[in-house]
Motif scaffolding. Structure first.
Motif, mmCIF file in Angstrom:
data_model
loop_
_atom_site.group_PDB
_atom_site.id
_atom_site.type_symbol
_atom_site.label_atom_id
_atom_site.label_comp_id
_atom_site.label_asym_id
_atom_site.label_seq_id
_atom_site.Cartn_x
_atom_site.Cartn_y
_atom_site.Cartn_z
ATOM 1 N N ASP A 31 0.852 -1.194 0.000
ATOM 2 C CA ASP A 31 0.000 0.000 0.000
ATOM 3 C C ASP A 31 0.889 1.244 0.000
ATOM 4 O O ASP A 31 1.635 1.487 0.949
ATOM 5 N N ASP A 32 0.802 2.027 -1.071
ATOM 6 C CA ASP A 32 1.659 3.203 -1.223
ATOM 7 C C ASP A 32 1.411 4.248 -0.141
ATOM 8 O O ASP A 32 2.350 4.866 0.363
ATOM 9 N N TYR A 33 0.144 4.457 0.230
ATOM 10 C CA TYR A 33 -0.172 5.474 1.236
ATOM 11 C C TYR A 33 0.493 5.124 2.564
ATOM 12 O O TYR A 33 1.100 5.971 3.215
ATOM 13 N N TYR A 34 0.381 3.862 2.962
ATOM 14 C CA TYR A 34 0.986 3.462 4.232
ATOM 15 C C TYR A 34 2.505 3.587 4.159
ATOM 16 O O TYR A 34 3.142 4.088 5.107
ATOM 17 N N LYS A 35 3.088 3.145 3.076
ATOM 18 C CA LYS A 35 4.536 3.202 2.928
ATOM 19 C C LYS A 35 5.055 4.631 3.039
ATOM 20 O O LYS A 35 6.108 4.889 3.629
ATOM 21 N N LYS A 36 4.317 5.582 2.495
ATOM 22 C CA LYS A 36 4.750 6.984 2.505
ATOM 23 C C LYS A 36 4.489 7.680 3.833
ATOM 24 O O LYS A 36 5.189 8.620 4.202
ATOM 25 N N ASN A 37 3.479 7.232 4.574
ATOM 26 C CA ASN A 37 3.032 7.985 5.740
ATOM 27 C C ASN A 37 3.350 7.337 7.087
ATOM 28 O O ASN A 37 3.220 7.993 8.123
ATOM 29 N N SER A 38 3.724 6.084 7.107
ATOM 30 C CA SER A 38 4.041 5.429 8.370
ATOM 31 C C SER A 38 5.379 5.933 8.913
ATOM 32 O O SER A 38 6.352 6.061 8.175
ATOM 33 N N LYS A 39 5.415 6.198 10.218
ATOM 34 C CA LYS A 39 6.655 6.606 10.873
ATOM 35 C C LYS A 39 7.404 5.420 11.472
ATOM 36 O O LYS A 39 8.458 5.566 12.060
ATOM 37 N N PHE A 40 6.816 4.237 11.281
ATOM 38 C CA PHE A 40 7.410 3.035 11.860
ATOM 39 C C PHE A 40 8.271 2.270 10.877
ATOM 40 O O PHE A 40 9.052 1.408 11.274
ATOM 41 N N ILE A 41 8.110 2.520 9.595
ATOM 42 C CA ILE A 41 8.905 1.777 8.600
ATOM 43 C C ILE A 41 9.669 2.724 7.698
ATOM 44 O O ILE A 41 9.390 3.909 7.648
#
Length: 220
Positions: free
Chosen positions: A210-220
């Motif tokens: 998921d591109d949104y999660y990849k760009k916005n997560s501070k954990f990865i």
């Protein structure tokens, strides 16, 4: 003097290069060895496992640090995609089916949300909280740790619970699992023992491409 300076410069460059090459992958080597020791090849891709471990190490208030649960929504619902791992014993404790949200997709989960009433699954890192008995029977509350990504989990009542539609028999009849309203629902046969094991402060990581999660997560 010039020769001495050149030797010093070459030595410095060599040392810096070797040192950076050796220090940078230390954590990667450690996590990769843990992945091998847990015998997760052909079960959980190393990239997902590594992300889960690195993210969990950023969570300060875990009470059950020996356990980590990974849900791999990059797999279709007909495959095992729920995994509980004991990191101390280096052992895969459970692998089983898990449902995704009704509006996340049909055969596979492709869309995710943090919004109430979206009927979609959420991604990212959670802490398992308290158990209770509700409309789905014995269930486990989750606290989402990622703002704007899964922090509405409590408000949305995204919980782990058992469901009749999470079974091989359901797959045989319909070609896929049944779907929840966003909860990671488990097979009834295993749900209670899994919930009892992971409740009360262990890490849950829900993954998907998921591109949104990849760009916005501070954990990865």
């Amino acid at each position: 003097m010039k020769l001495y300076c050149k030797i010093l410069l070459i030595t410095f460059i060599t040392f810096t290069t070797v040192n950076s090459c050796n220090s940078q992958p230390v954590k990667d080597r450690e996590i990769h060895q843990l992945w091998l020791d847990c015998r997760l090849e052909n079960i959980i891709p190393y990239k997902i496992f590594s992300s889960a471990i690195m993210g969990s190490r950023q969570i300060n208030n875990l009470k059950k640090k020996n356990l980590i649960t990974i849900i791999d929504y990059s797999k279709p619902s007909t495959e095992n995609r729920f995994f509980v791992i004991d990191l101390i014993k280096k052992q895969l404790l459970y692998k089983c089916l898990v449902a995704h949200g009704k509006n996340s997709g049909d055969y596979s989960a492709t869309q995710f949300s943090n919004q109430p009433e979206s009927l979609k699954s959420s991604l990212g890192f959670f802490i398992t909280a308290e158990t209770y008995v509700g409309i789905h029977g014995f269930a486990l509350k989750l606290d989402g740790l990622e703002k704007g990504i899964n922090d509405n989990a409590r408000e949305r009542e995204i919980v782990i619970h058992g469901a009749f539609y999470v079974s091989r028999e359901f797959i045989k009849k319909y070609g896929r699992l049944g779907r929840s309203w966003g909860c990671p629902a488990l097979p009834l046969a295993f749900s209670k023992e899994i919930i009892n094991m992971i409740s009360g402060g262990s890490c849950l990581f829900i993954y998907a491409v998921d591109d949104y999660y990849k760009k916005n997560s501070k954990f990865i």
